[in-house]
Enzyme design. Structure first.
Site, mmCIF file in Angstrom:
data_model
loop_
_atom_site.group_PDB
_atom_site.id
_atom_site.type_symbol
_atom_site.label_atom_id
_atom_site.label_comp_id
_atom_site.label_asym_id
_atom_site.label_seq_id
_atom_site.Cartn_x
_atom_site.Cartn_y
_atom_site.Cartn_z
ATOM 1 N N GLY A 28 40.102 34.748 41.281
ATOM 2 C CA GLY A 28 39.717 35.951 40.564
ATOM 3 C C GLY A 28 38.697 36.721 41.362
ATOM 4 N N GLY A 31 35.632 34.220 42.233
ATOM 5 C CA GLY A 31 35.785 32.938 42.897
ATOM 6 C C GLY A 31 37.182 32.382 42.743
ATOM 7 C CG ASP A 143 39.317 39.248 29.240
ATOM 8 O OD1 ASP A 143 40.016 40.250 28.979
ATOM 9 O OD2 ASP A 143 39.295 38.699 30.348
#
Length: 801
Positions: A28, A31, A143
């Site tokens: 992502g 990381g 999210d």
């Protein structure tokens, strides 16, 4: 091969915290995510998120990541990937969660298209239940999107709490800054991070349901500004959503958050049913099976999956073969460079179990209704892992039912059987993954390491009342007045001592926060309760020390913020009415307490009164909650202490249809879905809850002449009835229908054995509790039984398989 697991690049660390890194799962903006194996527990695989070194150098980012780890630790749900560890202060910060062997919802829909209506309903119900658990813990996801819903063999698992936050925490995003994924945001996301609420997660779930049912985003595509405008106005295109789902999806996507259903209501509307096999279509089953197959091949290779550099000459086999050197599952019994035989065998068995459970090799063992591609019927797959428990005491979990699920992943790393000795007689203990904590008869507390029995910390008495004295109706019991039983809850220990409610770190004993509270009021069995991020304790009304009025107060576990308070008594309490007015159980968002008028039920988050005990059950002092019912026992003291068991509605406490007649006159120690367990000084019995018939009864082993002993209150630990006396651990295994097998007797090393009774009565004055012969306590966690004896001996043994 390699669609699921990617090779490790050169220079990738092979160890993160206690985990051996095996393969790359993805990356992502901040990381990478790796598949790793717990080096202390064979067969335990995790997904480890690591942070790029350049990002980790930012102190503000480390603070945010530390918050992420803390928030993840609040999450405990069978419908979410369980957090298992993290370290924001490591050179490379990391966070580990349970590995879900399956694709994301996004991957599954991209590959196979829209899902059938029955599958969409089941996926939505699972995610709704996950949100209900998150919200009950005070956490918002913020999210929720198809990429954050993983598909496992037995249902969806919600992952990635990277931008989740506690609803009691200070927001760490500036006003007007959006968090989330544009196509799956809510209007509140668009308005700014500070506007996001629990209802915002429900809006995102509506978008997710639309995507699962149609294969398309509900707010279309095009320029970002256009998508965000449609989201902000809740202008979703639901024309292609199947008619039987359209009204429900539309409700989730209401512009007004107040018009959206709660996650709990949504799960009901979608038809949540944990008893059915998950209705994956065949294509998704195949997709899930590929994950188990690749994992098994990786384990069979004997090492991590490494990136092989291209060569121009003859191919040289790498020293540690990767996934690509094991092209099929056939030769897994003879890989190159094997791991040590015993350990590798256990890991491979665990990996093969994942393949079997996930439908690898083309045979869907969890779906026997499917047409198998092998001629022989394979063995039935193992059921899903039990939920992780927060902590256990003599009543079991917070619901007081006596039912304690056993999850092997909660066994402490490096555990071996051990024996220990507390510095004083024990008088009420609680255990979890992090610590075993006991109150002693002088009011002090001691904590032991569950893995080794070594002393972690001790806490002295902080009391205005002289130690070793407790006044109760003209009788003085010699025990510390102001210290309650401790309650272990994940990494916390909650207790009351010296009229102070304290939340301590389970490993260090450090006080995180404290508030005024009442200690034991009537007898010494009282304890604070913890559930879904809230601490419940008995308090004194308005600090009026001339009044006997008692209240129930709820505090945020995270920071001690008072959430609400409700009176439990009037200002005047006669001696005949003296009781332990306090919280007695917690289950599914409801806290139960004993008031002057009997049992009452409150909404744990708001303090709203939900119900009061039926008049017939007014004399009940506590309650055991199982599913939609609560069971309480009253005693008719005018007729030889006759016992009556009452079945009450778990929400309203109204009387339910009575239990079978043999059950109405028992006081159960544990109430499970297929068995009711009773105990007396003479026998432990297992009863059928449907008929009340005694299925089996085992006599309590008598002490030799002239000696005394006692038997612990039995618990339902997994599929076993568990109890102990002064010499042995006793277990009775129950079948799926509750039918008991024979009694198994396991000698307990270090058990004190029956002993001669001491004179504990002080003529004309009272009793010395520390000299009484009192029952041991059995605290089962992760397949381990911690047995604490009254004089302070402690033993840790494995529950029989």
């Amino acid at each position: 091969m390699g669609e699921v697991l990617g090779p490790l690049r050169e220079g990738t660390p092979r160890q993160t915290g206690p985990y051996e890194v095996l393969a790359r799962l993805g990356a992502g903006g901040m990381g990478e995510v790796f598949l790793a194996r717990d080096t202390s527990q064979d067969g335990i695989f995790v997904a480890v998120k690591t942070v790029r070194r350049d990002v980790a150098g930012d102190p503000a980012f480390r603070d945010r990541f530390r918050r992420e780890i803390r928030v993840a630790g609040l999450v405990s749900s069978p419908h979410a990937a369980a957090p298992v560890g993290g370290d924001a202060d490591a050179e490379v910060p990391w966070l580990a969660t349970a590995y879900v062997p399956g694709p994301s919802l996004s991957q599954a829909v991209r590959r196979g298209g829209a899902l059938p209506v029955a599958t969409v309903r089941a996926v939505g119900a699972g995610v709704a239940l996950a949100l209900a658990d998150l919200h009950a813990a005070g956490v918002l996801h913020r999210d929720l999107k198809p990429g954050n819903v993983m598909l496992s063999v037995d249902g969806p698992r919600l992952i990635d709490f990277g931008i989740a936050r506690s609803n009691t925490a200070t927001t760490m995003t500036a006003t007007g800054v959006m968090v989330g994924t544009p196509a799956f945001m809510s209007p509140e996301h668009v308005a700014g991070a500070r506007r996001v609420t629990a209802a915002s997660d429900v809006f995102c779930l509506g978008s997710l349901l639309c995507y699962a049912a149609t294969g398309e985003d509900p707010f279309g595509d095009g320029p970002l500004a256009a998508v965000l405008y449609r989201v902000s106005q809740a202008e979703a295109d639901l024309e292609r959503v199947p008619e039987e789902l359209r009204e429900l999806v539309s409700a989730c996507l209401s512009l007004d958050p107040a018009d959206r259903p709660t996650p709990e209501r949504l799960a009901e509307l979608l038809g949540a049913d944990a008893g059915r096999r998950f209705p994956w279509p065949e294509g998704v089953r195949d997709h899930i099976g590929e994950y188990g197959t690749e994992l098994a091949q990786l384990v069979a290779s004997g090492g991590p999956l490494l990136e092989v550099a291209p060569v121009t000459g003859p191919v040289v086999t790498p020293a540690v073969p990767g996934l690509h050197s094991v092209p099929t599952l056939g030769p897994v019994s003879a890989p190159a460079a094997p791991a040590p035989r015993r350990r590798r065998g256990r890991i491979l068995a665990a990996a093969l179990a994942l393949v079997v459970a996930a439908g690898g090799l083309g045979t869907y063992l969890l779906w026997p209704e499917s047409e198998a591609k092998e001629p022989k019927a394979p063995p039935q797959a193992a059921p899903p892992a039990a939920p992780r428990i927060a902590g256990v005491d003599d009543r079991g979990l917070a619901d007081a039912s006596g039912v304690v699920p056993q999850n092997a992943s909660q066994r402490p790393a490096g555990w071996k059987p051990w024996q220990a000795k507390l510095s004083a007689p024990a008088h009420g203990c609680s255990a979890g993954e992090k610590a075993l904590v006991c109150r002693m008869t002088d009011g002090r507390y001691e904590a032991l390491d569950p893995a080794s029995g070594k002393r972690l910390w001790g806490a002295k008495v902080d009391s205005e009342t002289p130690p070793e004295s407790y006044m109760s109706e003209r009788v003085v019991y010699f025990v510390a007045r102001d210290s309650t039983r401790p309650t272990v809850h994940h990494g916390n220990v909650v207790l009351v001592t010296g009229r102070k409610l304290q939340v301590r770190d389970a490993r260090t004993g450090a006080v995180r926060w404290e508030k005024p509270a009442l200690g034991p009021q009537y007898m010494w069995d009282t304890r604070p309760l913890v559930g879904d991020g809230v601490v419940f304790a008995a308090t004194e009304v308005a600090d009026d020390f001339s009044s006997d009025q008692v209240a129930l107060t709820a505090y945020s576990l995270a920071d001690g913020k008072e959430l609400w308070t409700k009176g439990l008594t009037n200002s005047v309490i006669s001696n005949a009415e003296r009781r332990a007015y306090e919280p007695v159980a917690y289950a599914k968002g409801i806290v139960y307490a004993l008031s002057q008028g009997g049992l009452v039920a409150y909404d744990g988050k708001t303090g709203t009164l939900l119900g009061e005990a039926d008049p017939a059950a007014r004399e009940c002092l506590d309650i055991k909650v199982l599913g939609g019912s609560g069971y309480c026992t009253s005693y008719d003291r005018t007729r030889n202490a006759k016992v009556q068991l009452h079945a009450l509605d778990a929400r309203t406490l109204a009387a339910r249809a009575s239990a079978p007649s043999p059950l109405t006159s028992v006081a159960p120690a544990a109430v499970g879905p297929t068995a009711v367990v009773t105990a007396s000084g003479k026998e432990v019995a297992v009863l059928d809850p449907r008929t009340g018939r005694t299925l089996v009864s085992h006599p309590v082993k008598a002490a030799p002449a002239g000696l005394d002993q006692a038997v612990s209150s039995p618990l339902l630990a997994g599929d076993q009835v568990v109890y102990a006396d002064f010499s042995s651990l006793y277990t009775v295994r129950l079948g799926a229908d509750g039918k008991p097998a024979g009694l198994k007797v396991t000698p307990v090393p270090g058990a004190p054995g029956a002993r001669a009774a001491e004179e504990y009565r002080v003529p004309g004055f009272g009793e010395v509790v520390s000299k009484q012969v009192r029952a041991p306590e059995v605290l089962p966690v992760g397949g381990i039984a911690y047995i604490v004896y009254d004089k302070g001996a402690v033993a840790s043994v494995e529950l029989p398989e």
